[in-house]
Design a protein around this motif. Structure first.
Motif, mmCIF file in Angstrom:
data_model
loop_
_atom_site.group_PDB
_atom_site.id
_atom_site.type_symbol
_atom_site.label_atom_id
_atom_site.label_comp_id
_atom_site.label_asym_id
_atom_site.label_seq_id
_atom_site.Cartn_x
_atom_site.Cartn_y
_atom_site.Cartn_z
ATOM 1 N N VAL A 1 0.584 -1.005 -0.371
ATOM 2 C CA VAL A 1 0.322 -0.272 -0.225
ATOM 3 C C VAL A 1 0.931 1.513 -0.175
ATOM 4 O O VAL A 1 1.841 1.369 0.844
ATOM 5 N N ILE A 2 0.444 1.900 -0.947
ATOM 6 C CA ILE A 2 1.311 3.308 -1.250
ATOM 7 C C ILE A 2 0.801 4.758 -0.691
ATOM 8 O O ILE A 2 -0.423 4.734 -1.009
ATOM 9 N N PHE A 3 1.224 5.357 0.372
ATOM 10 C CA PHE A 3 -0.199 6.452 0.600
ATOM 11 C C PHE A 3 1.035 7.483 1.390
ATOM 12 O O PHE A 3 0.720 8.495 1.518
ATOM 13 N N GLU A 4 2.368 6.869 1.424
ATOM 14 C CA GLU A 4 3.403 7.573 2.746
ATOM 15 C C GLU A 4 3.567 9.371 1.947
ATOM 16 O O GLU A 4 3.384 10.328 2.621
ATOM 17 N N GLU A 5 3.774 9.205 0.913
ATOM 18 C CA GLU A 5 4.192 9.872 0.069
ATOM 19 C C GLU A 5 3.411 11.237 -0.413
ATOM 20 O O GLU A 5 3.642 12.582 -0.715
ATOM 21 N N LYS A 6 1.911 10.521 -0.651
ATOM 22 C CA LYS A 6 1.047 11.966 -0.955
ATOM 23 C C LYS A 6 0.949 12.670 -0.258
ATOM 24 O O LYS A 6 -0.113 13.358 0.039
#
Length: 108
Positions: free
Chosen positions: A18-23
């Motif tokens: 799950v990718i959300f850190e950059e956003k």
């Protein structure tokens, strides 16, 4: 991560991230004061936490296992330990801030 660990022995399962850190970082860096909207007609600055949509990426790389499963338990456990350390640090920091505010309020 827990989904990957739960499917460790599922034939053909491909690990997911799950990718959300950059956003989240972009929104936090680009907004000095975020407007809170309670009605759909309110003006929104576009930097609301509601605009963070996590993205799930599936690792389609080849597996070293014959059943096609590509979950690396060592990697998953290392990521789990790193998240646990980060969580504990954040809880400790929050508790310290609460304790400081309590001390100021109580005058001690």
């Amino acid at each position: 991560m827990s989904n990957n660990i739960a499917n460790l022995n599922t034939p053909g399962y491909k690990s997911k991230r799950v990718i959300f850190e950059e956003k989240l970082k972009n929104i936090m860096d680009n907004s000095s004061i975020s407007l809170k909207t309670t009605n759909k007609n309110h003006i929104n600055d576009g930097n609301s936490m509601q605009n963070i949509n996590p993205q799930t990426l599936q690792d389609k790389s080849k597996s070293l296992r014959l059943d096609g499963n590509n979950v690396d338990i060592d990697l998953e456990m290392a990521n789990l330990a790193a998240n646990q350390i980060l969580y504990n640090a954040l809880v400790s920091q929050a508790n310290s801030r609460i304790a400081m505010r309590r001390a100021v309020i109580n005058g001690k």
